[in-house]
Enzyme design. Sequence first.
Site, PDB file in Angstrom:
ATOM      1  CB  SER A 135      -0.897   0.001   1.252  1.00 28.48           C
ATOM      2  OG  SER A 135      -1.544   1.252   1.409  1.00 28.48           O
ATOM      3  CE1 TYR A 148      -3.496  -1.874   5.585  1.00 28.22           C
ATOM      4  CE2 TYR A 148      -3.443   0.342   4.666  1.00 28.22           C
ATOM      5  CZ  TYR A 148      -3.491  -1.024   4.488  1.00 28.22           C
ATOM      6  OH  TYR A 148      -3.526  -1.547   3.211  1.00 28.22           O
TER       7      TYR A 148
END
Length: 250
Positions: A135, A148
Site C-alpha cells: 500500500s 495500518y
Amino acid sequence: MVNIAVVTGASSGIGAATARRLAREGFHVVAAARRVDRLETLVKEVGNATAVECDITDDAAVAALAATVDGLGGPLTLLVNNAGGARGVDPVSDGSVDDWQWMYDVNVLGTLRVTKALLPMLEASGAGTIVTIGSTAAFVVYEGGGGYTAAKHAQNALMGTLRLELAGKPVRVMEIDPGMVRTDEFALNRMGGDQSKADAVYEGVREPLTAEDIADCVTFMATRAHHVNIDRLVIRPIAQAAQHKVVREK
C-alpha cells in the site's frame, strides 16, 4: 507442464480478480483464503484452479497449503501475497491493541508464514516470482492510520530484506503499492461494517482504482522476462496525487 500461481486472500477483491486474470494467462491458480465457499465458486468460474481453505495467521493451515501446492506436481513459479487488511481509524492515543495486533499478524506475519513455506518450491522452479500487495501506507503516514501504516511499513521492510537475501538466486521479489482501490470489503471492514463510513472514503472521487486494475499490474509484472525485476510499482487513481491530496467532486 503448467506453472502454478498461489494467490492468498483470493475469496474477494484484488485476490479474486488476480486469480481470474492469472488463470486466463495460463497459470494453474491455487486460490487460498478462509472463506472456502467463495473459493469454490471462484474455482468453478475460472476452471484452471484449486481452492485451499487457509488462514495465513495459522501455522498448520499454511503448512497444509504448502503441502497441497507440492502435491500438484507442477512448478510453483508465482506467489501473490495479497491477504491483508486494515481495522479502525483511531488515533494513536486511543489505538486498539487488538486491532493493531490483528493488522500486524495478517499483513506482516501472515506474509512471512506463506513466503517461508513456499520459498523452497519457488526457488526449485528456477524462475520464481513473489509479488506482494502492499500500500502507499507503506511509506507515508497519516492521522488515524497508525496501526495500518505501521503494519504496511513492516511488510515493506520484510520484502526489501528478502530481496537482498535472495540476490543471486532465481526468485524475484516485487511489490505493488496501491493508493485508493475501491473494493467491496476493504473500507467496510476497516470501518467495522459501517457502510456509510466506508462509502465516505471514496465519496466524490472520480474513478478510484478497481481490483481488476491491480490484477492487471500483477499479471504484467509476473509475466516480464525473468531477468526483469520490478522492485516496486506505485499505482494511484488520477484523482489522488498523493496520500493527502485527493480531488473530490461535489
